[in-house]
Design an enzyme around this catalytic site. Structure first.
Site, short mmCIF file in Angstrom:
data_model
loop_
_atom_site.label_atom_id
_atom_site.label_comp_id
_atom_site.label_asym_id
_atom_site.label_seq_id
_atom_site.Cartn_x
_atom_site.Cartn_y
_atom_site.Cartn_z
N ARG A 26 92.30 -55.48 4.78
CA ARG A 26 93.44 -56.72 4.17
C ARG A 26 93.21 -57.26 3.10
O ARG A 26 93.81 -57.39 2.00
CB ARG A 26 94.17 -57.55 5.30
CG ARG A 26 95.67 -57.99 4.89
CD ARG A 26 96.21 -58.65 6.50
NE ARG A 26 95.31 -59.83 6.85
CZ ARG A 26 95.73 -60.26 7.98
NH1 ARG A 26 96.84 -60.27 8.27
NH2 ARG A 26 95.04 -61.30 8.27
N LYS B 277 97.53 -62.23 1.18
CA LYS B 277 97.41 -63.40 1.80
C LYS B 277 96.36 -64.21 0.77
O LYS B 277 95.33 -64.37 0.49
CB LYS B 277 96.33 -63.32 3.00
CG LYS B 277 96.45 -63.97 4.25
CD LYS B 277 95.72 -63.32 5.23
CE LYS B 277 95.09 -64.55 6.08
NZ LYS B 277 96.30 -65.77 6.21
N GLU C 212 108.81 -65.00 10.24
CA GLU C 212 107.50 -65.14 10.88
C GLU C 212 107.69 -66.86 11.05
O GLU C 212 108.61 -67.37 11.00
CB GLU C 212 106.40 -64.83 10.33
CG GLU C 212 106.22 -65.08 8.87
CD GLU C 212 104.91 -64.74 8.13
OE1 GLU C 212 104.09 -64.28 8.73
OE2 GLU C 212 105.05 -64.85 6.98
N1 PMP Z 1 101.68 -65.29 9.28
C1 PMP Z 1 101.08 -66.03 8.41
C2 PMP Z 1 102.01 -66.50 7.29
C3 PMP Z 1 99.66 -66.10 8.44
O1 PMP Z 1 99.14 -66.96 7.73
C4 PMP Z 1 98.95 -65.52 9.74
C5 PMP Z 1 97.57 -66.08 9.68
N2 PMP Z 1 96.82 -65.41 8.97
C6 PMP Z 1 99.78 -64.95 10.35
C7 PMP Z 1 100.73 -64.50 10.09
C8 PMP Z 1 98.97 -64.17 11.64
O2 PMP Z 1 98.06 -63.12 11.10
P1 PMP Z 1 96.77 -62.73 11.71
O3 PMP Z 1 97.07 -62.39 13.05
O4 PMP Z 1 96.23 -61.50 10.82
O5 PMP Z 1 95.98 -63.89 11.62
#
Ligand code: PMP
Length: 296
Positions: free
Chosen positions: A55, A154, A187
């Site tokens: 990622r 990200k 989310e």
């Molecule tokens: N949504 C956002 C906006 C985030 O910053 C994160 C944390 N990285 C997540 C969802 C969860 O993703 P992950 O399980 O890959 O940490």
């Protein structure tokens, strides 16, 4: 409380945290230009390291950022940083900044990206919230449309999420639901959201504006093994108001129940039975899999 200074990876070297410094001309600082990952260490193993690194390289590719080390070198640097800090359980923050440039946006004037790896710990929510559950609100701040900035990148620019987080804290809540431009659930500010209704699991599609969370994917695998049916859907606030159970997933958050949304109790207002089982099964997976760290 005095703690040992950390050992930080910075551009090929492991240095004490007091020496881990970057330039005020780094575009990561000036413009939030760069990308990052948050990764957990459980029981001496790095959880889903390959997925996180994939990622990271995809985020970089999307924003035309050349990471100066390759995938294998990044993997080694990450594991070495964990070992140097003697961490068996913790949290890794991997940051790639655009690097030093001039006082203009042009990223092509930044010749070399910087790589920073911090291996430490993180506590996102108070411990008791994992037993009692979180209260959520709907944030007025919307997730940006994919055409403005893909939620899959990200990036170091988290101001959209921070604006929403401010709303949550001002409302006395720990997290909140972020809607997309159409008003559908995307989310949370730093977590993905799941609901359970009539024995079926639902979560917003990635196309709704959710980050394709690594924990989201791991929890989907856990639930499939439990024989649960999972549906990726266009989700409304009403769906959460009327859910039987709700929980959030994220690397830092892990899996945590949510028991109230916009002042309405979710289900009976207590962490759900299946949520509790999913948390236990996720913990078992996290504690038994991952890339082992070699400690000297
Ligand atoms: N949504 C956002 C906006 C985030 O910053 C994160 C944390 N990285 C997540 C969802 C969860 O993703 P992950 O399980 O890959 O940490």
């Amino acid at each position: 409380m005095a703690t040992d200074p950390l050992i930080i990876y910075l551009d090929g070297k492991l240095v004490p945290e007091s020496e881990a410094k970057i330039s005020v001309f780094d575009h990561g600082l000036l413009y939030g230009d760069g990308c990052f990952e948050g990764i957990r260490i459980y029981n001496g193993r790095v959880f889903r390291l390959t997925e996180h690194l994939k990622r990271l390289y995809e985020s970089a590719r999307s924003i035309c950022l050349t990471i100066p080390i390759d995938f294998a070198e990044m993997e080694k640097a990450t594991l070495d940083t964990v070992a140097a800090n003697h961490l068996r359980d913790g949290y890794i923050r991997l940051v790639v900044t655009r690097g030093v440039g001039s006082l203009g946006l042009n990223p092509y004037q930044c010749p070399k990206a910087s790589v920073i790896i911090i291996a430490s710990g993180i506590t996102l929510y108070p411990k008791e919230k994992y037993e009692t559950g979180l209260n959520l609100i709907t944030c007025a701040t919307r997730r940006p449309a994919s055409a403005a900035l893909s939620p899959q990148v990200k990036s170091l620019n988290y101001l959209n999420n921070i604006m929403a987080k401010i709303e949550c804290i001002q409302a006395g809540c720990e997290e909140g639901i972020m809607l997309n431009e159409q008003g559908y659930v995307a989310e949370c500010t730093g977590d993905n959201v799941f609901i359970l209704k009539n024995g079926q699991i639902y979560t917003p599609t990635i196309a709704s504006g959710a980050l394709n969370g690594i924990t989201r994917m791991a929890v989907i695998e856990v639930m499939q093994e439990m024989g649960l049916a999972i549906h990726e859907v266009t989700m409304t606030r009403h769906d959460i108001y009327t859910a039987d159970e709700c929980f959030l997933t994220g690397t830092a958050a892990e899996v945590i129940p949510a028991v109230q949304y916009d002042r309405r109790p979710i289900g009976d207002g207590k962490p759900g039975r299946l949520t509790t089982q999913i948390i236990a099964n996720f913990k078992a997976l996290a504690n038994s899999t991952g890339t082992p760290v070699v400690y000297s």
